[in-house]
Design an enzyme around this catalytic site. Structure first.
Site, mmCIF file in Angstrom:
data_model
loop_
_atom_site.group_PDB
_atom_site.id
_atom_site.type_symbol
_atom_site.label_atom_id
_atom_site.label_comp_id
_atom_site.label_asym_id
_atom_site.label_seq_id
_atom_site.Cartn_x
_atom_site.Cartn_y
_atom_site.Cartn_z
ATOM 1 N N CYS A 193 -0.400 4.109 2.244
ATOM 2 C CA CYS A 193 -0.093 3.902 3.673
ATOM 3 C C CYS A 193 1.387 4.125 3.963
ATOM 4 C CB CYS A 193 -0.436 2.474 4.103
ATOM 5 S SG CYS A 193 -1.970 1.834 3.446
ATOM 6 N N ASP A 194 2.257 3.567 3.139
ATOM 7 C CA ASP A 194 3.675 3.507 3.509
ATOM 8 C C ASP A 194 4.592 4.384 2.663
ATOM 9 O OD1 ASP A 194 3.093 1.671 5.536
ATOM 10 O OD2 ASP A 194 3.055 0.027 4.106
ATOM 11 N N CYS A 253 0.836 -1.208 0.000
ATOM 12 C CA CYS A 253 0.000 0.000 0.000
ATOM 13 C C CYS A 253 0.867 1.253 0.000
ATOM 14 C CB CYS A 253 -0.916 -0.027 1.235
ATOM 15 S SG CYS A 253 -1.929 1.454 1.406
#
Ligand code: NAP
Length: 314
Positions: A138-139, A135
């Site tokens: 997200c990261d 992701c």
């Protein structure tokens, strides 16, 4: 067979399932969460979560899920760590088969999520959360100014690459063929982005690094030659698989096996609702799943009240 009949049975214990449980419990409904043997969902595979509101210094994924679970339990939700293997939505109350038992629910909320597909390498598994991710939203922000790689040639891979290109110094898209299957518009954007380069006809043989990702070993599938590429992160974008296998034939799934919804969180079976990544292939975020869990619980509560009112009239 247990003879209790729950008002709501939630299947799954990621952010969608546990938020549904919190809302249903606060509405004074008798609620069971069948959490899954590997309870907690995708956030259990995540280390730092920086994008869930309320945590200015970020929070570890497993800690966040542990707190959500405690909150649901404190409010009165019963939670068991079993996998639902079969359902019967053709009878009322609905029947859910988990472990050796059958559980009965007047309504059901499905929040079983979707799993990212992985390459299946031991080194990839060991470094998940340490530079290996599925992701970018997200990261990606952890890798500002760094070099990163993305695996895949579909829409997801190019969306991830375009998102990462705004943050990272360099983005290498590693694809096993020499043609992308992504939408042409995404391809045009990616080809026009200076810090995205493509490594064609290649696969990742190994993720390099002991404690954190330091690079990838790439094999050229045409020449069989291998080479190292130094990167700080590897984003796997080869698709997701919704956890809906056990629902086949019981409610409407789309061509990719995601649950089809109408009127907010309603599935094709009245009294059965869904929330989170098992239906939502687009956003796939903890916060959107949590919001959807709240909606499903409120919809289930309304539906139960409607059923009670119908019975009172007859
Ligand atoms: P995708 O189009 O299936 O693409 C997956 C990519 O990963 C392909 O390029 C594939 O290579 C590659 N790949 C697969 N397995 C691999 C492996 N083991 N090793 C290396 N590469 C591998 O998936 P996607 O990119 O996630 O895009 C799906 C599209 O459908 C997106 O637009 C998404 O938003 C949409 N979507 C729709 C629904 C729906 O329910 N309507 C659900 C999910 C997604 P090849 O090209 O060689 O096959």
């Amino acid at each position: 067979m247990g003879n209790q009949i729950y008002d709501v049975i939630v299947i799954g214990s990621g952010p969608a399932g546990l938020t549904a449980a919190i809302y249903a419990a606060r509405a004074d409904l008798k609620i069971l969460v069948i959490a899954g043997v590997e309870a907690g969902g995708q956030l259990m595979l995540t280390t730092e979560v920086e994008d869930f509101p309320g945590f200015p210094n970020s929070v570890q994924g497993p800690k966040l899920m542990g707190e959500m679970r405690k909150q649901a339990e404190n409010l009165g939700a019963e939670i068991i760590n079993e996998n639902v293997t079969k359902v019967d939505f053709k009878v009322r109350p609905f029947k859910l088969f988990a472990g050796e038992k059958v559980y009965l629910g007047k309504s059901v909320i499905i929040a079983t999520g979707a799993n990212a597909k992985w390459l299946g390498l031991e080194s990839e598994k060991r470094l998940i959360g340490k530079g290996v991710s599925a992701c970018a939203v997200c990261d990606g922000p952890f890798f500002k100014g760094k070099s990163v790689a993305v695996v895949g040639g579909g829409d997801s891979a190019l969306r991830e690459a375009l998102f990462l290109a705004k943050l990272a110094k360099a983005v290498s898209v590693i694809h096993r063929r020499d043609k992308l299957r992504a939408f042409p518009i995404l391809q045009q954007r990616a080809f026009a982005t200076k810090n995205i380069k493509f490594i064609w006809n290649s696969e990742v043989e190994e993720v390099l690094g002991k404690e954190r990702v330091e690079g990838v070993l790439i094999k050229d599938l045409k020449t069989n030659k291998t080479s190292n590429l130094a990167v700080d992160a590897l984003f796997i974008a080869i698709g997701h698989k919704p956890n809906t296998e056990f629902l086949k034939g019981q409610l409407e799934l789309n061509e990719r096996n995601y649950i089809v919804l109408k009127n907010h969180s309603e599935t094709s079976v009245p009294g059965v609702f869904a929330a989170g990544d098992a239906h939502d292939w687009r956003y796939q975020q903890a916060v959107t799943a949590a919001g959807a869990g709240c909606m499903a619980a409120m919809d289930a509560q309304d539906w139960l009240e409607g059923e009670t009112a119908k019975r009172a009239k007859t």
